[in-house]
Motif scaffolding. Structure first.
Motif, short mmCIF file in Angstrom:
data_model
loop_
_atom_site.label_atom_id
_atom_site.label_comp_id
_atom_site.label_asym_id
_atom_site.label_seq_id
_atom_site.Cartn_x
_atom_site.Cartn_y
_atom_site.Cartn_z
N VAL A 111 42.85 38.04 26.10
CA VAL A 111 42.22 36.73 25.90
C VAL A 111 43.29 35.65 26.08
O VAL A 111 44.28 35.62 25.35
N HIS A 115 41.30 43.57 24.30
CA HIS A 115 40.90 42.43 25.12
C HIS A 115 42.13 41.59 25.46
O HIS A 115 42.99 41.34 24.61
N THR A 135 38.51 42.99 29.50
CA THR A 135 38.45 44.18 28.68
C THR A 135 39.26 45.30 29.32
O THR A 135 39.04 45.65 30.48
N GLN A 150 34.37 41.38 33.45
CA GLN A 150 35.59 40.63 33.15
C GLN A 150 35.23 39.14 33.22
O GLN A 150 34.90 38.61 34.27
N ASP A 188 38.63 36.46 29.35
CA ASP A 188 38.45 37.52 28.35
C ASP A 188 38.23 38.81 29.13
O ASP A 188 37.10 39.13 29.50
N GLN A 226 32.96 47.32 32.10
CA GLN A 226 32.76 46.05 31.42
C GLN A 226 32.94 44.89 32.39
O GLN A 226 33.75 44.96 33.32
#
Length: 823
Positions: A287, A285, A279, A193, A277, A191
């Motif tokens: 955040v 997450h 992952t 970032q 945010d 993912q």
């Protein structure tokens, strides 16, 4: 910027100019870039804007015009100027600017009141500013006279009355923001970032300052955006991710009056904000929004931002460095400051060698309090960093400045570890760095090898002893776990389970880690209670107040409490929840018994814990209650106080003596009682607080009240409570956890009869305010109200029991019971 009084070409700025480009008298010449690279490109993209001087009599700083510039060689421009006192704002760029990038000032308006440049957005993303350079000339007084230079053709020209020359500092009026990703843990490499930077000032005025005001500038509605592609640094098992990317942005920066100082004061208070945010591998997450970056962006500065995620914590580091100019090391005489390294990175000590044609002075930046500079010779300086204030995992950077007359060079300096200088492993193994400890097996031994310096263990909650050692190899270093009783409930998640213990080389700052898995079984509260079912034979209950940590997180149960059906009770290590089937008690009394557990990873580790089974309270949490009695006629008096509370108590196999209870029992308040108006209690800190208060006598049915200040009782210790941190004197103030009050009422004279209504109000928060004989709550909320009536002919002393309130000082709730004759 210069102008010669005659056309003999003697001015420095005109040297080497081809004959066809010779300057006429009265023409101004601009020469760019004595210390700037690509000065020819700057000249090709330069615009000049002319303003009146700031004085009211000279035009109040209003905009006049944009003089036409004529190229004259690679780095020179010329323009015509009339007599007067002028301010000039010059703007330039190495690359051609698109039409509309620069906003022309409005005629007669001051430079600081006119926007010069504003950032643009595309697709909801803020676009980089161009690399703008600005220069300012203020109060340039220019005078001369008109002379006929060609009588045959009646041609006259303006001739200055003297030679004019003025220098101006050309400044990169923007800052570069660089966002870098540092080695992180637990992030998903499949993912992106994501991060954004908000609160970005977007507009400059014609003085190079933020528009309209440095502290309240125009802010872009869109953020700077970026997304890191990350990969494993080595293997997935190592759980370290890095990124090969770095993101660079150019934004406007405020050109204050002291922009060239190492610690400028005339800067903006508008700070950038970082939002992330990220992952994680488990799909969750991280955040975080509005992380304030602690420095104001500076002209000609590089704002380095480092982002990482380690130990389930987001780390953000920021520093300001000078924006290196490719050829800024050469002055007009081609002098140069040469060093043996372009930047200095070290842990404790290093040197820098200097080669220059002239003597050089070296100073450190004002924010580098951790750095010491010592002169060894004219060509060598020693740099020494403070290792005692270094924070592991957070390299820090600043710069040193080398000066040779007007020539200046800044060298970045970073304190960071010298890697590979410390190693640690379990004694008797070659490289094992994983181990567990438990109360039956509280110690482990390790071997530590430290090169060039001694070593120490950084503070942690895994091992309470912190041995140290010198350079070389230290064998059989004993590590001892913290005792469970020395760890506060709030630190359980930090103290128990698998976590690293970090060893640091005290000279090179390098670190090495071992993983210590601290096994634990225990309660996460003073007392764990299971609800006793009412009106049914059993009740299924789950609780997370029994904690099993470390190793497999599994536990076996060899004994259940006698009020639990063990056939329908178990522990789920995946959720960390205990499931109990609580059985009813025919007598209805509270009871307690033990549960015995063994840790799955270390079967020698067994623990016996007390569990309580109680009938749960029937009020919400509250801070005050008010009991109010009302009636139709004649005179009723009330009597409220603590009574029946024991001065000793058997609990969990131990007898607790509580003589302090005598200061509460049978202290009645109400008409003609021994503490009529109420009474204060002395808290464990020695202060005095009101506990009960009577509202006064009411003889005509308007109502009498008493209010109970419940929260003042909560600091007293009770049986089963952890007493860590209390003095012996404070421990001796122990009273029961549940304190009982009775609310009574009766007629003042004999022969009285009829219904009396009792209403009890429970409040949370706010304060109690007396109004007549009543009490009202201000600022809080009413959480419960109970009202009932009773007919009685009983006199007020001792009075009829209308209700009993048993206040639980741990839960801040109560069991409320109506009197036997209440309806």
């Amino acid at each position: 910027m210069a102008c010669a009084a005659c056309s003999d070409g003697s001015d420095d700025f005109a040297d080497g100019v081809a004959p066809e480009n010779k300057v006429n008298p009265g023409q101004m010449v601009i020469r760019l870039g004595r210390t700037l690279s690509r000065s020819g490109d700057l000249a090709a993209n330069t615009r000049l804007f002319q303003f009146h001087a700031d004085s009211v009599g000279l035009g109040n700083g209003g905009f006049v015009e944009e003089p036409a510039l004529t190229p004259m060689g690679d780095d020179r421009l010329t323009f015509n100027l009339g007599e007067g006192v002028w301010n000039f704002s010059l703007v330039s760029s190495r690359e051609p600017l698109e039409e509309g990038t620069i906003t022309k000032p409005e005629y007669s308006k001051r430079a600081q009141d006119c926007p010069m440049y504003s950032m643009r957005s595309e697709n909801n993303t803020l676009q980089n500013a161009p690399e703008l350079f600005t220069a300012l000339v203020d109060n340039f007084r220019f005078s001369g006279k008109w002379q006929v230079t060609d009588p045959d053709y009646n041609i006259d020209e303006f001739v200055p009355d003297r030679d004019y020359t003025v220098d101006a500092q050309m400044v990169r009026n923007v800052a570069k923001v660089v966002v870098r990703f540092k080695s992180s843990e637990d992030l998903d490499p499949s993912q992106q970032q994501i991060f954004t930077i908000t609160n970005v000032p977007s507009t400059l005025n014609w003085r190079g300052g933020l528009y309209p005001d440095k502290d309240n500038p125009e802010i872009s509605a869109q953020p700077l955006r970026g997304a890191f592609d990350v990969r494993y640094e080595t293997t997935p098992e190592d759980n370290k991710t890095i990124s090969d990317q770095e993101f660079e942005y150019i934004i406007p920066a405020h050109r204050g009056l002291d922009y060239s100082a190492s610690e400028p004061v005339d800067t903006t208070t508008c700070l950038l904000r970082l939002n992330v945010d990220f992952t994680c591998l488990d799909g969750t997450h991280v955040v975080k929004n509005n992380i304030v970056l602690g420095y104001a962006p500076r002209v000609n500065g590089v704002y380095d931002v480092y982002v990482s995620y380690n130990k389930r914590k987001l780390n953000v580091e920021a520093q300001i460095l000078p924006w290196s100019e490719e050829s800024a090391d050469a002055d007009v005489s081609n002098a140069e400051i040469v060093t043996d390294k372009p930047k200095v990175e070290f842990a404790y000590r290093d040197t820098i060698r200097i080669d220059s044609r002239r003597p050089v002075t070296l100073t450190k930046a004002g924010d580098a309090s951790w750095l010491t500079v010592k002169k060894i010779s004219d060509t060598m300086y020693a740099l020494e960093a403070d290792v005692t204030t270094y924070e592991v995992g957070h390299p820090r950077s600043s710069y040193i400045t080398l000066r040779d007359g007007n020539l200046e060079r800044r060298i970045p300096v970073t304190q960071r570890p010298d890697e590979g200088t410390i190693e640690v492993h379990e004694t008797g193994t070659v490289s094992n760095r994983e181990m567990w400890v438990s109360p039956p097996h509280p110690t482990r031994n390790v071997d530590v090898t430290s090169i060039s310096g001694g070593w120490k263990i950084l503070p942690n909650l895994r091992v309470y002893n912190t041995p140290t050692g010198g350079a070389g190899k230290t064998e059989n270093v004993t590590l001892t776990r913290f005792n469970d009783s020395d760890v506060d409930f709030s630190d359980y998640n930090k103290a128990f389970g698998r976590e690293r213990v970090i060893f640091m080389n005290t000279e090179t700052l390098d670190t090495a880690s071992i993983w210590v898995d601290n096994l634990f079984i225990g309660l996460t509260d003073d007392i764990v209670e299971l609800e006793q079912p009412e009106g049914t034979t059993y009740k299924d209950i789950t609780t997370d107040l029994i904690k099993v940590a470390g190793g497999s997180r599994g536990a076996t149960i060899s004994k259940y409490p006698n009020f639990v059906d063990e056939n329908y009770s178990w522990y789920d290590k995946n959720t960390g929840l205990f499931h109990f089937r609580s059985l009813s008690n025919p007598s209805g009394d509270d009871r307690y018994d033990t549960i015995t557990l063994a840790h799955e990873t270390d079967p020698d580790y067994t623990v016996t814990l007390w569990l309580d089974q109680v009938i749960m309270v029937n009020t919400p949490e509250f801070d005050y209650f008010v009991v109010k009695f009302t009636w139709a006629s004649k005179d009723v008096d009330i009597r409220v106080g603590f009574t029946g509370n024991p001065n000793s108590q058997d609990y969990h196999g131990q007898t607790y003596s509580m003589p302090n209870v005598s200061s509460f029992n049978n202290k009645w308040c109400g008409w003609s009682q021994n503490n009529a108006n109420g009474y204060n209690i002395t808290l464990i800190d020695g202060s005095s607080k009101q506990c009960l208060r009577w509202g006064g006598d009411a003889t005509g049915g308007q109502g009498e009240t008493v209010f109970f200040n419940a929260k003042e009782l909560n600091t007293f210790p009770y049986p089963g409570m952890k007493l860590n941190g209390l003095t012996d004197a404070q421990k001796n103030k122990m009273i029961p956890r549940v304190m009982k009050l009775e609310c009574r009422a009766g007629w003042y004279t004999s022969g009285g009869s009829g219904p009396i209504t009792c209403t009890v109000y429970f409040y949370r928060g706010g304060t109690m305010v007396q109004s007549g004989t009543n009490f009202n709550n201000s600022g809080g909320i009413e959480v419960k109200r109970q009202s009932f009536s009773m007919s009685t002919s009983t006199r007020y002393n001792p009075g009829e029991v209308f209700c009993t309130v048993e206040y639980d000082r741990k839960r801040h709730t109560a069991r409320f019971t109506k009197g036997a004759n209440a309806s």
